[in-house]
Design a protein around this motif. Structure first.
Motif, PDB file in Angstrom:
ATOM      1  N   GLN A   1     -19.329  30.405  11.723  1.00 31.86           N
ATOM      2  CA  GLN A   1     -19.829  28.759  10.139  1.00 31.86           C
ATOM      3  C   GLN A   1     -19.388  29.745   8.845  1.00 31.86           C
ATOM      4  O   GLN A   1     -20.038  30.842   8.909  1.00 31.86           O
ATOM      5  N   VAL A   2     -18.425  28.951   8.278  1.00 32.60           N
ATOM      6  CA  VAL A   2     -18.106  29.211   7.050  1.00 32.60           C
ATOM      7  C   VAL A   2     -19.387  28.262   6.148  1.00 32.60           C
ATOM      8  O   VAL A   2     -19.195  27.229   6.638  1.00 32.60           O
ATOM      9  N   TYR A   3     -19.554  28.854   4.986  1.00 33.52           N
ATOM     10  CA  TYR A   3     -20.095  28.423   4.227  1.00 33.52           C
ATOM     11  C   TYR A   3     -19.594  28.871   2.623  1.00 33.52           C
ATOM     12  O   TYR A   3     -18.913  29.948   2.307  1.00 33.52           O
ATOM     13  N   ALA A   4     -20.536  27.522   1.578  1.00 33.65           N
ATOM     14  CA  ALA A   4     -19.460  27.653   0.280  1.00 33.65           C
ATOM     15  C   ALA A   4     -20.814  27.065  -0.349  1.00 33.65           C
ATOM     16  O   ALA A   4     -21.562  26.090   0.115  1.00 33.65           O
ATOM     17  N   ALA A   5     -20.985  27.693  -1.691  1.00 30.06           N
ATOM     18  CA  ALA A   5     -22.052  27.454  -2.689  1.00 30.06           C
ATOM     19  C   ALA A   5     -21.744  25.637  -3.032  1.00 30.06           C
ATOM     20  O   ALA A   5     -20.629  25.985  -3.845  1.00 30.06           O
ATOM     21  N   VAL A   6     -22.470  24.549  -3.459  1.00 30.55           N
ATOM     22  CA  VAL A   6     -21.433  23.719  -4.050  1.00 30.55           C
ATOM     23  C   VAL A   6     -22.546  23.027  -4.965  1.00 30.55           C
ATOM     24  O   VAL A   6     -24.127  22.866  -4.731  1.00 30.55           O
ATOM     25  N   SER A   7     -22.371  21.938  -5.851  1.00 33.45           N
ATOM     26  CA  SER A   7     -22.840  20.764  -6.941  1.00 33.45           C
ATOM     27  C   SER A   7     -22.210  19.844  -6.341  1.00 33.45           C
ATOM     28  O   SER A   7     -21.010  19.814  -6.071  1.00 33.45           O
ATOM     29  N   VAL A   8     -23.197  18.683  -5.925  1.00 36.62           N
ATOM     30  CA  VAL A   8     -21.861  17.345  -6.079  1.00 36.62           C
ATOM     31  C   VAL A   8     -22.884  16.252  -6.643  1.00 36.62           C
ATOM     32  O   VAL A   8     -24.178  16.351  -6.626  1.00 36.62           O
ATOM     33  N   SER A   9     -22.586  14.880  -6.650  1.00 35.37           N
ATOM     34  CA  SER A   9     -22.871  13.798  -7.527  1.00 35.37           C
ATOM     35  C   SER A   9     -23.495  12.657  -6.673  1.00 35.37           C
ATOM     36  O   SER A   9     -23.855  12.380  -6.639  1.00 35.37           O
ATOM     37  N   SER A  10     -23.309  13.048  -4.620  1.00 34.18           N
ATOM     38  CA  SER A  10     -23.630  12.690  -4.281  1.00 34.18           C
ATOM     39  C   SER A  10     -23.813  13.281  -2.339  1.00 34.18           C
ATOM     40  O   SER A  10     -23.218  13.524  -2.644  1.00 34.18           O
ATOM     41  N   PRO A  11     -24.748  13.066  -1.664  1.00 32.29           N
ATOM     42  CA  PRO A  11     -25.001  14.139  -0.463  1.00 32.29           C
ATOM     43  C   PRO A  11     -24.236  13.558   0.521  1.00 32.29           C
ATOM     44  O   PRO A  11     -23.676  14.095   0.856  1.00 32.29           O
ATOM     45  N   GLU A  12     -22.675  12.359   0.005  1.00 29.55           N
ATOM     46  CA  GLU A  12     -21.966  12.244   1.187  1.00 29.55           C
ATOM     47  C   GLU A  12     -20.655  13.289   0.698  1.00 29.55           C
ATOM     48  O   GLU A  12     -19.928  13.577   1.368  1.00 29.55           O
ATOM     49  N   ARG A  13     -20.865  13.727  -0.097  1.00 28.54           N
ATOM     50  CA  ARG A  13     -19.556  13.924  -0.969  1.00 28.54           C
ATOM     51  C   ARG A  13     -19.442  15.285  -0.129  1.00 28.54           C
ATOM     52  O   ARG A  13     -18.404  15.917  -0.153  1.00 28.54           O
TER      53      ARG A  13
END
Length: 301
Positions: free
Chosen positions: A183-195
């Motif tokens: 499993q590959v993960y990355a920290a993100v911030s998004v404008s909507s839960p679907e992004r």
């Protein structure tokens, strides 16, 4: 060893039961050893599950017995266990919500381990101090091999996922699933839960298009033989993935283990990336937590 014991954990009184029960029969790994593992690994596990509503997979009669997923906190939960009510639209049981356990301290973790909650699963989003639901802060790519492919093939695909993410400015980290894949993960911030789902699906489609003989992005099992599925659907806010450092209910007490990219690149055999509970405790003692996801990067449209 006594079968039951009463202990104090961070000022909480806990009754531990059936300590000599064997939960992993192939290797004789007992509930006492499960409790010991989770107690010792807690300093690196807890930060990755803090604030995240937890789905439990419980094995009261060991990994060879019947298991069940549990979203609602048990009715006998101590009053000091934090729970949060989360809506569950589309639930297979028709429930409108569930009262999830949120694990943020050692006492709660030990209490769950005593319930034979071997596997701990969390979403890619968290809740605030008052239970408000936040947008996803992680994007995950769950790499699942279709036989005869193995984690070795997953490693090649993981390196390509890494290249795409780094080109987009993300800082990916990787862990074993503790079962068959990576499993590959990355920290993100998004404008909507679907992004996050949109982004992960786009990456999966791209890599499947570039290497159709090695990678698939559709879920149909008939298409997956000998290939690696990039399961982007794990970013659906209703879904969860196994937490870093969680045990898995395999024949042996394997662990979902953070690994280095160098280990991924050098993997040649399945056993290269199989880590058992005792090995993971020693590993963390020598290299620390390898699952630092770093600063979140904005996923723009």
């Amino acid at each position: 060893m006594a079968s039951d014991a009463v202990v104090q954990v961070q000022g909480r009184r806990l009754k531990l039961t059936n300590l000599d029960k064997v939960l992993y029969p192939e290797v004789g790994f007992t509930k006492a050893e499960v409790l010991d593992y989770y107690t010792r690994i807690a300093p690196v596990l807890l930060p990755h599950v803090a604030g995240r509503p937890m789905t439990l997979r419980r094995y009261p009669n060991g990994v060879d017995g019947k298991s069940f997923f549990e979203k609602n906190a048990p009715s006998h939960a101590p009053e000091w266990v934090r729970t949060v009510r989360v809506g569950t639209p589309g639930s297979s049981r028709g429930a409108e919500y569930a009262d999830f356990v949120v694990v943020e301290d050692l006492a709660t973790l030990v209490w769950l381990a005593n319930l034979a909650a071997l596997e701990l699963h969390v979403p890619q989003w968290s809740v605030g101090a008052r239970g408000a639901r936040h947008s996803p802060d992680l994007v995950v790519f769950d790499l699942d091999p279709g036989e005869p492919a193995t984690v070795v093939e997953c490693c090649r695909v993981a390196c390509r996922v890494r290249e795409v993410l780094e080109a987009d400015g993300l800082s990916p980290v990787v862990k074993t699933s503790g079962s068959k894949g990576l499993q590959v993960y990355a920290a993100v911030s998004v404008s909507s839960p679907e992004r996050t789902s949109e982004y992960a699906r786009g990456v999966a489609q791209r890599l499947a298009g570039e290497s159709p003989d090695e990678v698939v992005w559709r879920m149909a099992k008939a298409q997956r033989t000998g290939k690696v599925l990039i399961d982007w659907s794990q970013n659906n806010p209703a879904k969860t993935t196994v937490a870093p450092y969680s045990l898995r209910a395999r024949a042996r007490p394997s662990v979902s283990t953070p690994v280095t990219w160098e280990e991924v690149e050098s993997c040649r055999e399945v056993e290269d990336l199989v880590f058992l509970a005792d090995e993971v405790r020693e590993r963390v003692g020598s290299v620390g937590d390898l699952f630092g996801v770093g600063k979140a990067v904005r996923l723009s449209r």
